[in-house]
Write a protein that holds these residues in place. Structure first.
Motif, PDB file in Angstrom:
ATOM      1  N   LEU A 225      37.668 126.540  34.947  1.00 48.93           N
ATOM      2  CA  LEU A 225      37.844 125.487  35.941  1.00 48.93           C
ATOM      3  C   LEU A 225      37.352 124.154  35.395  1.00 48.93           C
ATOM      4  CD1 LEU A 225      36.654 127.112  39.299  1.00 48.93           C
ATOM      5  CD2 LEU A 225      39.000 126.692  38.582  1.00 48.93           C
ATOM      6  N   ARG A 226      38.044 123.104  35.815  1.00 46.87           N
ATOM      7  CA  ARG A 226      37.604 121.748  35.499  1.00 46.87           C
ATOM      8  C   ARG A 226      37.864 120.883  36.724  1.00 46.87           C
ATOM      9  NH1 ARG A 226      40.357 117.255  31.531  1.00 46.87           N
ATOM     10  NH2 ARG A 226      38.544 115.883  31.343  1.00 46.87           N
ATOM     11  N   ALA A 227      36.797 120.361  37.306  1.00 44.64           N
ATOM     12  CA  ALA A 227      36.899 119.471  38.464  1.00 44.64           C
ATOM     13  C   ALA A 227      37.752 120.079  39.579  1.00 44.64           C
ATOM     14  CB  ALA A 227      37.467 118.120  38.046  1.00 44.64           C
ATOM     15  N   GLY A 228      37.523 121.365  39.866  1.00 47.16           N
ATOM     16  CA  GLY A 228      38.192 122.018  40.976  1.00 47.16           C
ATOM     17  C   GLY A 228      39.605 122.486  40.712  1.00 47.16           C
ATOM     18  N   ARG A 229      40.089 122.332  39.496  1.00 47.71           N
ATOM     19  CA  ARG A 229      41.439 122.763  39.136  1.00 47.71           C
ATOM     20  C   ARG A 229      41.376 123.827  38.043  1.00 47.71           C
ATOM     21  NH1 ARG A 229      45.932 119.532  40.386  1.00 47.71           N
ATOM     22  NH2 ARG A 229      45.442 117.634  41.592  1.00 47.71           N
ATOM     23  N   VAL A 230      42.413 124.662  37.990  1.00 51.72           N
ATOM     24  CA  VAL A 230      42.513 125.632  36.911  1.00 51.72           C
ATOM     25  C   VAL A 230      42.885 124.891  35.633  1.00 51.72           C
ATOM     26  CG1 VAL A 230      43.715 127.648  36.013  1.00 51.72           C
ATOM     27  CG2 VAL A 230      43.144 127.518  38.450  1.00 51.72           C
ATOM     28  N   TYR A 231      42.016 124.973  34.642  1.00 51.88           N
ATOM     29  CA  TYR A 231      42.310 124.374  33.352  1.00 51.88           C
ATOM     30  C   TYR A 231      43.107 125.359  32.502  1.00 51.88           C
ATOM     31  CZ  TYR A 231      41.600 122.213  28.789  1.00 51.88           C
ATOM     32  OH  TYR A 231      41.795 121.647  27.545  1.00 51.88           O
ATOM     33  N   ARG A 232      42.634 126.592  32.424  1.00 55.09           N
ATOM     34  CA  ARG A 232      43.349 127.662  31.738  1.00 55.09           C
ATOM     35  C   ARG A 232      42.969 128.983  32.391  1.00 55.09           C
ATOM     36  NH1 ARG A 232      42.614 126.625  25.180  1.00 55.09           N
ATOM     37  NH2 ARG A 232      43.721 124.617  25.068  1.00 55.09           N
ATOM     38  N   ALA A 233      43.842 129.975  32.270  1.00 62.35           N
ATOM     39  CA  ALA A 233      43.536 131.323  32.767  1.00 62.35           C
ATOM     40  C   ALA A 233      44.302 132.329  31.940  1.00 62.35           C
ATOM     41  CB  ALA A 233      43.903 131.456  34.243  1.00 62.35           C
ATOM     42  N   GLY A 234      43.648 133.444  31.611  1.00 60.73           N
ATOM     43  CA  GLY A 234      44.308 134.486  30.842  1.00 60.73           C
ATOM     44  C   GLY A 234      43.322 135.218  29.966  1.00 60.73           C
ATOM     45  N   ALA A 235      43.817 135.785  28.861  1.00 59.05           N
ATOM     46  CA  ALA A 235      42.962 136.519  27.938  1.00 59.05           C
ATOM     47  C   ALA A 235      41.897 135.584  27.363  1.00 59.05           C
ATOM     48  CB  ALA A 235      43.802 137.112  26.812  1.00 59.05           C
ATOM     49  N   THR A 236      40.666 136.060  27.324  1.00 61.10           N
ATOM     50  CA  THR A 236      39.546 135.216  26.910  1.00 61.10           C
ATOM     51  C   THR A 236      39.773 134.603  25.534  1.00 61.10           C
ATOM     52  OG1 THR A 236      37.961 136.438  28.270  1.00 61.10           O
ATOM     53  CG2 THR A 236      37.068 135.210  26.407  1.00 61.10           C
ATOM     54  N   GLU A 238      42.370 133.660  24.166  1.00 61.28           N
ATOM     55  CA  GLU A 238      43.351 132.585  24.207  1.00 61.28           C
ATOM     56  C   GLU A 238      42.850 131.381  25.015  1.00 61.28           C
ATOM     57  OE1 GLU A 238      46.824 134.357  25.856  1.00 61.28           O
ATOM     58  OE2 GLU A 238      47.311 135.509  24.051  1.00 61.28           O
ATOM     59  N   VAL A 239      42.034 131.645  26.015  1.00 64.44           N
ATOM     60  CA  VAL A 239      41.577 130.592  26.932  1.00 64.44           C
ATOM     61  C   VAL A 239      40.388 129.826  26.369  1.00 64.44           C
ATOM     62  CG1 VAL A 239      40.504 130.186  29.185  1.00 64.44           C
ATOM     63  CG2 VAL A 239      42.474 131.724  28.990  1.00 64.44           C
ATOM     64  N   VAL A 240      39.415 130.568  25.833  1.00 66.37           N
ATOM     65  CA  VAL A 240      38.151 129.955  25.417  1.00 66.37           C
ATOM     66  C   VAL A 240      38.259 129.551  23.946  1.00 66.37           C
ATOM     67  CG1 VAL A 240      35.649 130.190  25.299  1.00 66.37           C
ATOM     68  CG2 VAL A 240      36.929 131.380  27.083  1.00 66.37           C
ATOM     69  N   THR A 241      38.601 128.310  23.718  1.00 66.44           N
ATOM     70  CA  THR A 241      38.718 127.762  22.374  1.00 66.44           C
ATOM     71  C   THR A 241      37.790 126.561  22.239  1.00 66.44           C
ATOM     72  OG1 THR A 241      40.493 126.226  22.973  1.00 66.44           O
ATOM     73  CG2 THR A 241      41.150 128.453  22.292  1.00 66.44           C
ATOM     74  N   ARG A 242      37.600 126.137  21.016  1.00 69.50           N
ATOM     75  CA  ARG A 242      36.752 124.966  20.787  1.00 69.50           C
ATOM     76  C   ARG A 242      37.293 123.750  21.530  1.00 69.50           C
ATOM     77  NH1 ARG A 242      35.213 122.283  14.888  1.00 69.50           N
ATOM     78  NH2 ARG A 242      34.447 120.276  15.713  1.00 69.50           N
ATOM     79  N   GLU A 243      38.601 123.542  21.446  1.00 63.62           N
ATOM     80  CA  GLU A 243      39.204 122.382  22.087  1.00 63.62           C
ATOM     81  C   GLU A 243      39.024 122.436  23.598  1.00 63.62           C
ATOM     82  OE1 GLU A 243      40.652 123.078  18.152  1.00 63.62           O
ATOM     83  OE2 GLU A 243      40.730 124.395  19.912  1.00 63.62           O
ATOM     84  N   ALA A 244      39.198 123.627  24.187  1.00 64.40           N
ATOM     85  CA  ALA A 244      39.044 123.765  25.633  1.00 64.40           C
ATOM     86  C   ALA A 244      37.612 123.489  26.069  1.00 64.40           C
ATOM     87  CB  ALA A 244      39.479 125.157  26.076  1.00 64.40           C
ATOM     88  N   ILE A 245      36.648 124.023  25.332  1.00 64.66           N
ATOM     89  CA  ILE A 245      35.249 123.812  25.688  1.00 64.66           C
ATOM     90  C   ILE A 245      34.886 122.330  25.607  1.00 64.66           C
ATOM     91  CG2 ILE A 245      32.866 124.274  24.990  1.00 64.66           C
ATOM     92  CD1 ILE A 245      34.235 126.568  26.448  1.00 64.66           C
ATOM     93  N   GLU A 246      35.349 121.646  24.564  1.00 61.59           N
ATOM     94  CA  GLU A 246      35.045 120.230  24.436  1.00 61.59           C
ATOM     95  C   GLU A 246      35.655 119.431  25.581  1.00 61.59           C
ATOM     96  OE1 GLU A 246      34.432 119.566  19.647  1.00 61.59           O
ATOM     97  OE2 GLU A 246      36.438 119.257  20.490  1.00 61.59           O
ATOM     98  N   GLU A 247      36.868 119.807  25.991  1.00 59.23           N
ATOM     99  CA  GLU A 247      37.540 119.078  27.062  1.00 59.23           C
ATOM    100  C   GLU A 247      36.872 119.335  28.407  1.00 59.23           C
ATOM    101  OE1 GLU A 247      40.579 116.636  28.752  1.00 59.23           O
ATOM    102  OE2 GLU A 247      40.033 116.991  26.653  1.00 59.23           O
TER     103      GLU A 247
END
Length: 279
Positions: A225-236, A238-247
């Protein structure tokens, strides 16, 4: 244990929104949780994690969209709530410190906070037998006779998981269970949790956290989640990447490392991200 059609989603959030006093906490959230899946809900403080779980579990009504539970848009949510076990750091603070681990587990069947014995209402011998068996099944039998107040934070969470299991839930929600734990206690609890969720009789588990490294290998799906919205969802993976965490966390990572089947963020020195300083 409750029975239901395994092909029906336990929870289906469809364009769910939630506003409170003019503040938008959730916005257009779509999320499906099937029976047998284990999820992490990941994101920074204030992104709507706990609110989403309260909406999904029927403790809070959405202000827009709808939530299907067990394939239906239920109005009477009493039975649903009884099929959801909720474990949180806050709950541990409400347990009487003098109650033993066994007595605390028994209260899960009676929907009590603290064991109370009345003339015609109270635990039976069978309740204590079942609670003893539950602690043994989860590898916590050594905690049965210890007062809750002397248990470590990790041991308290183990007892509360056993307590939640006494009602035979379809879904177990762990709301930031590692809050306040020191690293050693946290690692022992997470190792126990991973063994538990990969066991054959585990209900669906949702772990709420803002720490990437708390995602154990047995919890294979992530909703970010980011600010109340789904940022990504699915297999961990695929979802949890360096770019995603930084964003999502608005910060800089030096790198992400994988060890023991877990991801470990190595945080870089504070620096502007997308032209903004971390908040």
């Amino acid at each position: 244990m409750h029975e239901t059609n395994s092909t029906i989603d336990l929870i289906s959030c469809q364009h769910v929104g939630y506003r409170q006093q003019g503040v938008e906490i959730l916005n257009d959230v779509d999320w499906r949780v099937a029976r047998g899946e284990h999820w992490v809900v990941l994101g920074p403080n204030g992104c709507g994690k706990t609110t989403l779980l309260r909406v999904a579990s029927g403790y809070t009504w959405p202000t827009s969209g709808r939530v299907l539970r067990l394939g239906k848009e239920l109005v009477d949510l009493g039975e649903l709530r009884r099929s959801i076990g909720w474990v949180s750091f806050e709950l541990a603070g409400r347990i009487p410190p003098e109650d033993t681990g066994l007595e605390t587990v028994v209260t899960g069947r009676l929907a009590m906070i603290g064991l109370k014995r009345f003339l015609f209402v109270g635990p039976t011998d069978a309740d204590f037998v079942d609670a003893t068996a539950m602690l043994a099944r989860l590898g916590c039998e050594s905690l049965a006779d210890k007062p809750f107040g002397v248990l470590s934070q990790g041991e308290r969470q183990q007892v509360l998981v056993a307590r939640a299991r006494m009602a035979g839930p379809l879904l177990l929600v762990l709301d930031e269970p590692c809050a306040g734990m020191d690293p050693g206690v946290r690692e022992r609890f997470l190792a126990w949790l991973n063994e538990y969720v990969t066991g054959p009789d585990s209900p669906t588990v949702i772990l709420v956290t803002h720490h990437v490294e708390e995602i154990m290998p047995g919890i294979e799906k992530t909703l970010m989640l980011r600010a109340g919205r789904v940022y990504r969802a699915g297999a961990t993976h695929e979802v949890v990447t360096r770019e995603a965490i930084e964003e999502v966390y608005n910060t800089h990572l030096a790198r992400m490392e994988r060890s023991g089947g877990r991801l470990w963020p190595i945080w870089g020195a504070s620096s502007p991200v997308n032209g903004q300083l971390p908040r």
